[in-house]
Design a protein around this motif. Structure first.
Motif, PDB file in Angstrom:
ATOM      1  N   ALA A   1       0.850  -1.196   0.000  1.00 40.12           N
ATOM      2  CA  ALA A   1       0.000   0.000   0.000  1.00 40.12           C
ATOM      3  C   ALA A   1       0.881   1.239   0.000  1.00 40.12           C
ATOM      4  N   GLU A   2       0.554   2.208  -0.859  1.00 43.50           N
ATOM      5  CA  GLU A   2       1.310   3.450  -0.940  1.00 43.50           C
ATOM      6  C   GLU A   2       0.653   4.526  -0.078  1.00 43.50           C
ATOM      7  N   LEU A   3       1.442   5.551   0.230  1.00 47.52           N
ATOM      8  CA  LEU A   3       0.935   6.653   1.036  1.00 47.52           C
ATOM      9  C   LEU A   3      -0.266   7.316   0.368  1.00 47.52           C
ATOM     10  N   LEU A   4      -0.206   7.475  -0.953  1.00 48.19           N
ATOM     11  CA  LEU A   4      -1.313   8.107  -1.664  1.00 48.19           C
ATOM     12  C   LEU A   4      -2.568   7.246  -1.632  1.00 48.19           C
ATOM     13  N   ASP A   5      -2.411   5.915  -1.577  1.00 48.90           N
ATOM     14  CA  ASP A   5      -3.582   5.037  -1.452  1.00 48.90           C
ATOM     15  C   ASP A   5      -4.295   5.294  -0.126  1.00 48.90           C
ATOM     16  N   LEU A   6      -3.505   5.419   0.937  1.00 46.59           N
ATOM     17  CA  LEU A   6      -4.085   5.658   2.261  1.00 46.59           C
ATOM     18  C   LEU A   6      -4.761   7.022   2.332  1.00 46.59           C
ATOM     19  N   LYS A   7      -4.106   8.049   1.751  1.00 45.79           N
ATOM     20  CA  LYS A   7      -4.711   9.377   1.753  1.00 45.79           C
ATOM     21  C   LYS A   7      -5.992   9.400   0.915  1.00 45.79           C
ATOM     22  N   ALA A   8      -6.001   8.648  -0.174  1.00 49.88           N
ATOM     23  CA  ALA A   8      -7.211   8.576  -1.005  1.00 49.88           C
ATOM     24  C   ALA A   8      -8.366   7.953  -0.217  1.00 49.88           C
ATOM     25  N   PHE A   9      -8.083   6.906   0.542  1.00 49.23           N
ATOM     26  CA  PHE A   9      -9.125   6.264   1.350  1.00 49.23           C
ATOM     27  C   PHE A   9      -9.679   7.230   2.396  1.00 49.23           C
ATOM     28  N   ILE A  10      -8.794   7.962   3.086  1.00 47.40           N
ATOM     29  CA  ILE A  10      -9.245   8.911   4.103  1.00 47.40           C
ATOM     30  C   ILE A  10     -10.129   9.984   3.480  1.00 47.40           C
TER      31      ILE A  10
ATOM     32  N   LYS B   1      -7.143   4.246  12.517  1.00 49.57           N
ATOM     33  CA  LYS B   1      -5.767   3.737  12.543  1.00 49.57           C
ATOM     34  C   LYS B   1      -4.930   4.376  11.439  1.00 49.57           C
ATOM     35  N   VAL B   2      -5.510   4.477  10.236  1.00 52.32           N
ATOM     36  CA  VAL B   2      -4.741   5.035   9.134  1.00 52.32           C
ATOM     37  C   VAL B   2      -4.559   6.541   9.305  1.00 52.32           C
ATOM     38  N   ARG B   3      -5.518   7.197   9.950  1.00 51.57           N
ATOM     39  CA  ARG B   3      -5.351   8.629  10.247  1.00 51.57           C
ATOM     40  C   ARG B   3      -4.166   8.846  11.177  1.00 51.57           C
TER      41      ARG B   3
END
Length: 326
Positions: A3-12, A69-71
């Motif tokens: 998982a990339e950082l941008l994937d996590l930011k996109a989900f948030i 958690k991802v936040r």
């Protein structure tokens, strides 16, 4: 987990906005690209995070558990990056620059001033040495980078051009050639000519140019540094051939500069770096500021540009002024 950082930011962002359309606009992504990011994240986790409908996007049970958690993960990452950047700004260190003396006066002051404000604990060592010595200092890693006019064909050096610097004639205002706007190299042969030594890169450029055009200059005086030749010119002992950037500022009370033609000879000044070497963060930042300062519209340009004087040239001019008053 892939998982990339941008994937996590996109989900948030999707979770906060509740819409793929608005999220895609906010992140400057196409909707298919955004969907692929979310799909890749879900595949990495092995569970769906979002429930999609025609109008709304809702979190699944896994998504609701995963969101806080991802936040925290993103917040901790950004806080760590900022802390590292702050440490870098406050840390001590050394940046070494090998520059030909004329470049020290002309190119470096503005960049060094900005750099000192941003990184007050970083020391800057300037090696104001000849072109050959400066090139070797960069090639050996003794300097992070340099400002030079040779090295474009050096196997171990990368060269980035800054400016073309023509050679001109410097003489006193009362010299017979002072009324001329331009003069050919052959016309200066009968006069007493002041030059720098054979080890100088400037001397090599001139000698090579003269040889290509079948000309030979009769040097009367030889000095180690360009500033020394200006001192002899001020004293009325002869005329000097030197780069335009090495001449005093326009309006000098004693020295007058004249364009040299047939042929026109110039040196190409640029940034030299060791090929394949990675600059330290602070050296990279100083180089960036140097290039920004040079390319800034605040700088003057053209034949009438104002040039800083060397300390020796200024001292000589002041002494000459005192003698005239006496």
């Amino acid at each position: 987990m892939n998982a990339e950082l941008l994937d996590l930011k996109a989900f948030i962002t999707v979770a906060e906005m509740g819409s793929f359309v608005r999220t895609a606009k906010a992140l400057n992504l196409s909707q298919p690209a955004l969907s692929r990011r979310i799909q890749k994240l879900e595949e990495s986790l092995g569970a769906p995070l979002l429930e999609r409908s025609t109008r709304h996007v809702n979190l699944t049970m896994t998504g609701r558990d995963f969101l806080p958690k991802v936040r925290r993960l993103i917040d901790e990452f950004e806080t760590s990056v900022l802390a590292i950047q702050d440490i870098g700004a406050r840390s001590s260190g050394l940046v070494s620059v090998a520059a030909v003396p004329t470049a020290v006066f002309y190119f470096l002051p503005r960049a060094i001033g900005r750099f000192a404000e941003a990184y007050p604990r970083i020391r800057i060592r300037i090696l104001d040495i000849g072109a050959n010595e400066g090139l070797e200092a960069v090639a050996r890693g003794e300097a992070d980078f340099g400002i030079n006019f040779i090295g474009a064909s050096h196997a171990e050096i990368e060269f980035e051009k800054l400016v073309e610097d023509p050679f001109v004639l410097a003489c006193r205002h009362d010299h017979p050639l002072a009324s001329r706007k331009q003069v050919s190299w052959s016309e200066i042969v009968p006069h007493r000519i002041i030059t720098v030594g054979r080890n100088s890169g400037n001397r090599a450029l001139i000698d090579n140019a003269m040889a290509r055009h079948g000309l030979q200059l009769n040097w009367t005086y030889e000095v180690a540094h360009l500033s020394g030749s200006l001192g002899l010119v001020e004293a009325g002992l002869g005329i000097a051939v030197l780069p335009r950037l090495a001449t005093p500022a326009d309006g000098h009370p004693i020295i007058h500069t004249i364009r040299l033609i047939e042929p026109e000879v110039s040196r190409t000044i640029g940034i030299v770096r060791r090929r394949g070497a990675t600059l330290s963060p602070h050296a990279s930042q100083l180089l960036k500021m140097l290039l920004e300062a040079w390319r800034s519209p605040l700088r003057t340009s053209g034949q009438g540009r104002s040039r800083p004087r060397s300390a020796e040239a200024s001292s000589n001019a002041a002494s000459a002024g005192l003698k005239r008053k006496r």
